[in-house]
Design an enzyme around this catalytic site. Sequence first.
Site, PDB file in Angstrom:
ATOM      1  CB  CYS A  21      -0.859   0.035   1.245  1.00 38.80           C
ATOM      2  SG  CYS A  21      -1.820  -1.437   1.495  1.00 38.80           S
ATOM      3  NE  ARG A  72       4.753   1.322  -1.726  1.00 37.90           N
ATOM      4  CZ  ARG A  72       5.533   1.450  -0.661  1.00 37.90           C
ATOM      5  NH1 ARG A  72       6.628   2.148  -0.761  1.00 37.90           N
ATOM      6  NH2 ARG A  72       5.220   0.907   0.478  1.00 37.90           N
ATOM      7  CD1 TRP A  99      -0.577  -6.276  -0.616  1.00 36.22           C
ATOM      8  CD2 TRP A  99      -0.459  -6.240  -2.835  1.00 36.22           C
ATOM      9  NE1 TRP A  99      -0.154  -7.519  -1.030  1.00 36.22           N
ATOM     10  CE2 TRP A  99      -0.066  -7.530  -2.383  1.00 36.22           C
ATOM     11  CE3 TRP A  99      -0.453  -5.997  -4.194  1.00 36.22           C
ATOM     12  CZ2 TRP A  99       0.322  -8.549  -3.257  1.00 36.22           C
ATOM     13  CZ3 TRP A  99      -0.070  -7.014  -5.065  1.00 36.22           C
ATOM     14  CH2 TRP A  99       0.300  -8.274  -4.597  1.00 36.22           C
ATOM     15  CD  GLU A 159      12.520 -17.383 -13.715  1.00 40.35           C
ATOM     16  OE1 GLU A 159      11.478 -17.215 -14.354  1.00 40.35           O
ATOM     17  OE2 GLU A 159      12.504 -17.638 -12.507  1.00 40.35           O
ATOM     18  CG  HIS A 209      20.972 -43.447 -12.464  1.00 37.01           C
ATOM     19  ND1 HIS A 209      21.070 -44.812 -12.484  1.00 37.01           N
ATOM     20  CD2 HIS A 209      20.920 -43.099 -11.148  1.00 37.01           C
ATOM     21  CE1 HIS A 209      21.052 -45.285 -11.249  1.00 37.01           C
ATOM     22  NE2 HIS A 209      20.950 -44.279 -10.411  1.00 37.01           N
ATOM     23  CE  LYS A 255       5.946 -11.943 -10.082  1.00 37.59           C
ATOM     24  NZ  LYS A 255       7.083 -12.795  -9.651  1.00 37.59           N
TER      25      LYS A 255
HETATM   26  C1  AGP Z   1       9.173 -18.156 -11.397  1.00 41.86           C
HETATM   27  O1  AGP Z   1      10.388 -17.412 -11.254  1.00 41.86           O
HETATM   28  C2  AGP Z   1       8.497 -17.868 -12.714  1.00 41.86           C
HETATM   29  N1  AGP Z   1       8.279 -16.490 -12.875  1.00 41.86           N
HETATM   30  C3  AGP Z   1       7.287 -18.756 -12.977  1.00 41.86           C
HETATM   31  O2  AGP Z   1       7.752 -20.076 -13.023  1.00 41.86           O
HETATM   32  C4  AGP Z   1       6.131 -18.694 -11.938  1.00 41.86           C
HETATM   33  O3  AGP Z   1       6.550 -19.286 -10.731  1.00 41.86           O
HETATM   34  C5  AGP Z   1       4.950 -19.499 -12.501  1.00 41.86           C
HETATM   35  O4  AGP Z   1       4.513 -18.873 -13.695  1.00 41.86           O
HETATM   36  C6  AGP Z   1       3.790 -19.623 -11.517  1.00 41.86           C
HETATM   37  O5  AGP Z   1       3.270 -18.347 -11.234  1.00 41.86           O
HETATM   38  P1  AGP Z   1       2.236 -18.212 -10.006  1.00 41.86           P
HETATM   39  O6  AGP Z   1       2.963 -18.613  -8.767  1.00 41.86           O
HETATM   40  O7  AGP Z   1       1.851 -16.767 -10.016  1.00 41.86           O
HETATM   41  O8  AGP Z   1       1.080 -19.125 -10.289  1.00 41.86           O
END
Ligand code: AGP
Length: 608
Positions: free
Chosen positions: A2, A27, A74, A488, A504, A603
């Site tokens: 917030c 934020r 938030w 990533e 293995h 995201k």
């Molecule tokens: C994690 O670093 C990634 N950005 C991605 O794997 C993420 O964890 C995944 O898309 C799941 O997102 P969520 O937790 O918002 O469901």
Amino acid sequence: MCGIVGYVGARNATTLLVNGLKRLEYRGYDSAGVSLMNGQGVETRKAKGKIAMLEAAIEAQPIHGNIGIAHTRWATHGPPNECNAHPHHDCSGTISLVHNGIIENYSPLRAMLQKTGHTFVSDTDTEVLAHLIEAAFDGNLEEAVIDALALVEGTYGIAVISAKDPDKIVAARKGSPLLIGIGDGEHYVASDVAAILQHTRQVVYLDDGEMAILTRDSYRVCDLDAKTVKKGVSRIDWDLDKIEKGGFAHFMLKEIFEQPQTIENTMRGRSVDEDGFSKLGGLNLSKEFLQHLDQIIITACGTSWHSALIGELMIEEHARVRVEVEYASEFRYRNPIVSEQTLCVVISQSGETADTLAAMREAKRRGAKTLGLVNQVGSTIAREDDGGVYLHAGPEIGVASTKAFTSQVIALALLTLKLSRLRNMSVVQGREITQALAALPAQIQTILDSASDIEKIAEAFVDAENFLYLGRGYNFPVALEGALKLKEISYIHAEGYPAAEMKHGPIALIDENMPVVFIAPHDAVFDKVVSNVQEVKARGGRVIVITSREEPALAGKIDYEIRVPETIDMLYPVLTVIPLQLLAYYIAAKRGLNVDQPRNLAKSVTVE
Ligand code: AGP
């Protein structure tokens, strides 16, 4: 998190406050509002969604005044909507208040106020504060605020105005940042200097237990006994970009460093040490169901799937309940065995991941109870699950998930404790877990304090083309998570494996160009990992070892060692993941990549 902005001075405050909120957008928030003293009383405009929606509401019904407060919310208690947005009012509508933090005892306070005739309009904990101030008000606003806050448990950063004591803003802080901005014939209050930097660089930071009374020409800081407190004035030299990231180069690094506080927020009020059990208010599952459920399915994606693997080990080891972990994208199309006695735990930071939402709906269709471990309050998964445990980690801006992961593991540990103490776990065993949980924030801080050592190690691997991450038991999912973090954001190919799987196949990859990270704290399987390290060294591999103690058997065999404090096996992932987050971050940053928004990634993956 917030955001709060307040102004008292000679200028019209409307645009100034709304622009201040815009400086806090980074934020993360889900609704916004503003209250102004318009000469006749307090007038308020609020809107769900982005600040543009608030601007539209103001354009439709303009408000003016030169004293006002504003807020970006938030959500923690109550879904994001106009009614739950701040500012909140008392019954008479003459007091308006904005709040950051969590009022832990808001339910009994609300019941007490309702008994004395107060009527509530929102689902928030915050509204209680406005009514407490109203009940205590006797002509002086700061005195009423002091009396009200004496009844409050939890954390707050507040700003309050009243039409019955109209020429001031009263602000107070306990556990949620708040500062005063000093202008010429005007004063500001804000939760973050970014909101007022364009007006002043002279600020006074409030400390916990302090209050400020601001008028156009003066400000006074006092404690909650109304005793004046002398405070120094700081000059802000940062530019805006640096401020939004709290002085860190990227949001991801800021969020890595927030973890001592964020896991504390996840645990707040939920880990009960004296009886060695956990209090999870929002489960919405009966004790009988929890005692007799016959299987748990945990479904998620990405990093959240890694925390699910840790939850599986925790629950099976301690609660002795069978657990299946499923990729949500796979689960939704399988023909899984689900009954009325199945609990489907759904883990998602965003609460909007399409595959995870679909998997939860499929489990519900088949009769399972669903429990969401979600960070974003009011998200789709959080609204559709049968019960939930909010992570309270605050908005995670960096695409690569860090603080959400550790909060997920904490939430799973609390769930494990709940299930285990309803079954065969003793209070002594329960206390071992609650005490180990309580030690984690300081232990994470110890690791963060050695971040520069990890940065140095990262320098040696900036040009690596491949990485292997190896771990056993609770640290095999950490190996997967470390590999995901690296690939990533740095685009280096990396794989996580159970350490024993080396022989293995993957051991064929080992040579001097294949760095190998071993996650090997002194847990129940440590000795087995020692031989894996020796196998890699014998083939010329470069070895980074995350461990918790000196190990003579590895003397001379470790190229780079990173220490973590000792804890119980089930909680090691919360510690061993920190160096891996930092290693990935520093390698990616040194490769000059966009750490916060890596290529091809979003995201929240809200599409299949
Ligand atoms: C994690 O670093 C990634 N950005 C991605 O794997 C993420 O964890 C995944 O898309 C799941 O997102 P969520 O937790 O918002 O469901």
